[in-house]
Design an enzyme around this catalytic site. Structure first.
Site, PDB file in Angstrom:
ATOM      1  N   GLY A  33       0.827  -1.208   0.000  1.00 36.75           N
ATOM      2  CA  GLY A  33       0.000   0.000   0.000  1.00 36.75           C
ATOM      3  C   GLY A  33       0.854   1.247   0.000  1.00 36.75           C
ATOM      4  O   GLY A  33       2.059   1.179  -0.262  1.00 36.75           O
ATOM      5  N   ASN A  34       0.235   2.365   0.263  1.00 39.74           N
ATOM      6  CA  ASN A  34       0.983   3.620   0.336  1.00 39.74           C
ATOM      7  C   ASN A  34       0.311   4.532   1.357  1.00 39.74           C
ATOM      8  O   ASN A  34      -0.709   4.176   1.934  1.00 39.74           O
ATOM      9  CB  ASN A  34       1.060   4.273  -1.048  1.00 39.74           C
ATOM     10  CG  ASN A  34      -0.301   4.635  -1.576  1.00 39.74           C
ATOM     11  OD1 ASN A  34      -0.953   5.540  -1.062  1.00 39.74           O
ATOM     12  ND2 ASN A  34      -0.767   3.907  -2.576  1.00 39.74           N
ATOM     13  N   ARG A  35       0.862   5.701   1.570  1.00 38.34           N
ATOM     14  CA  ARG A  35       0.461   6.548   2.700  1.00 38.34           C
ATOM     15  C   ARG A  35      -0.678   7.499   2.410  1.00 38.34           C
ATOM     16  O   ARG A  35      -0.942   8.399   3.206  1.00 38.34           O
ATOM     17  CB  ARG A  35       1.675   7.307   3.203  1.00 38.34           C
ATOM     18  CG  ARG A  35       2.757   6.369   3.690  1.00 38.34           C
ATOM     19  CD  ARG A  35       3.989   7.131   4.092  1.00 38.34           C
ATOM     20  NE  ARG A  35       3.699   8.130   5.093  1.00 38.34           N
ATOM     21  CZ  ARG A  35       4.545   8.515   6.032  1.00 38.34           C
ATOM     22  NH1 ARG A  35       5.723   7.960   6.097  1.00 38.34           N
ATOM     23  NH2 ARG A  35       4.207   9.455   6.878  1.00 38.34           N
ATOM     24  N   ALA A 100      -3.892   7.551  -5.013  1.00 43.00           N
ATOM     25  CA  ALA A 100      -2.491   7.135  -5.014  1.00 43.00           C
ATOM     26  C   ALA A 100      -2.483   5.659  -5.408  1.00 43.00           C
ATOM     27  O   ALA A 100      -2.589   4.768  -4.562  1.00 43.00           O
ATOM     28  CB  ALA A 100      -1.887   7.339  -3.639  1.00 43.00           C
TER      29      ALA A 100
END
Ligand code: CTP
Ligand code: CA
Length: 224
Positions: A33-35, A100
């Site tokens: 995943g990402n932030r 994102a």
């Protein structure tokens, strides 16, 4: 309240927004995943609705309330996001892509939990499709606004993405700036077109989203 953000700038327009991260499962308990918190995209969806648009929001896994009057569709992976965007985009006048998107996913999701062993493991990663670039091929092609999250050479890299993805506008976001970007409550943006740019100074994401929506509406209405 957000009453001061009300306008008729987007009255009669259909706006499709995507927001949040995509998560790419590795096995039943793990993911890549990402932030992204989704806050900027949710604020954009809310601002578009307050400006009178009919808004569809495609959201990655985030814990945020659906803005008032917005139709929300939840997705998890980039593959799901692409399918959903391709089915919604032909009905939209404007697409604003703030999601994102994870750039890679594992080639095959393990059916069972991968067990820990004495050695490390290699994940076989394959690239995800560029959702925005695919949406740019849809007919009729909506007016397309992307986001660029950068940590260096912000405007240069953002401008390259504008051309590469064949979109109309890109909102460049310096995520290395203190108090801005991922997970933060404030942000600063530079909106870039082929021949102009507009800077929006650091402010709360709702405020900034309102300014962005006003400018996007003006450019959409004035496009040739
Ligand atoms: N985007 C997308 N699909 C992807 C990657 C990005 O639709 N697979 C969209 C994002 O929603 C955003 C824009 O493209 O609107 C730019 O995303 P960004 O991650 O900044 O750019 P990338 O093209 O992925 O380049 P890189 O991460 O290498 O900087
Ligand atoms: Ca990326």
């Amino acid at each position: 309240g957000k009453w001061h953000l009300r306008s008729s700038a987007m009255q009669g327009l259909k706006v499709l927004v995507n927001a949040g991260p995509t998560l790419e499962d590795i096995d039943p308990v793990r993911y890549i995943g990402n932030r992204s918190s989704g806050k900027m995209g949710f604020s954009v969806a809310e601002a578009a609705a307050l400006a009178g648009a009919e808004v569809c929001l495609i959201a990655g896994p985030v814990h945020l309330p659906t803005p008032l009057g917005v139709r929300r569709i939840d997705i998890r992976s980039a593959t799901e996001l692409l399918q959903c965007m391709l089915s919604e985009a032909p009905h939209a006048d404007i697409v604003i892509a703030s999601a994102a998107v994870a750039d890679f996913r594992v080639r095959e999701i393990a059916k069972q939990k991968i067990k820990r062993g004495p050695d490390g493991i290699h994940l076989d990663l394959v690239p995800n499709p560029d959702v925005l670039a695919e949406v740019a091929k849809v007919q009729p092609r909506p007016f397309l606004v992307g986001f660029a999250a950068e940590t260096e050479n912000v405007l240069t890299y953002a401008r390259l993405k504008l051309d590469k993805k064949n979109i109309d506008l890109i909102a460049a976001n310096d995520v290395a700036r203190p108090g801005c970007g991922f997970d933060a409550n404030e942000n600063a943006l530079t909106l870039i077109s082929r021949d102009q740019q507009w800077h929006f100074a650091q402010a709360g994401k709702s405020e900034l989203a309102g300014q962005l929506i006003t400018q996007v509406a003006a450019l959409y209405r004035g496009r040739s």
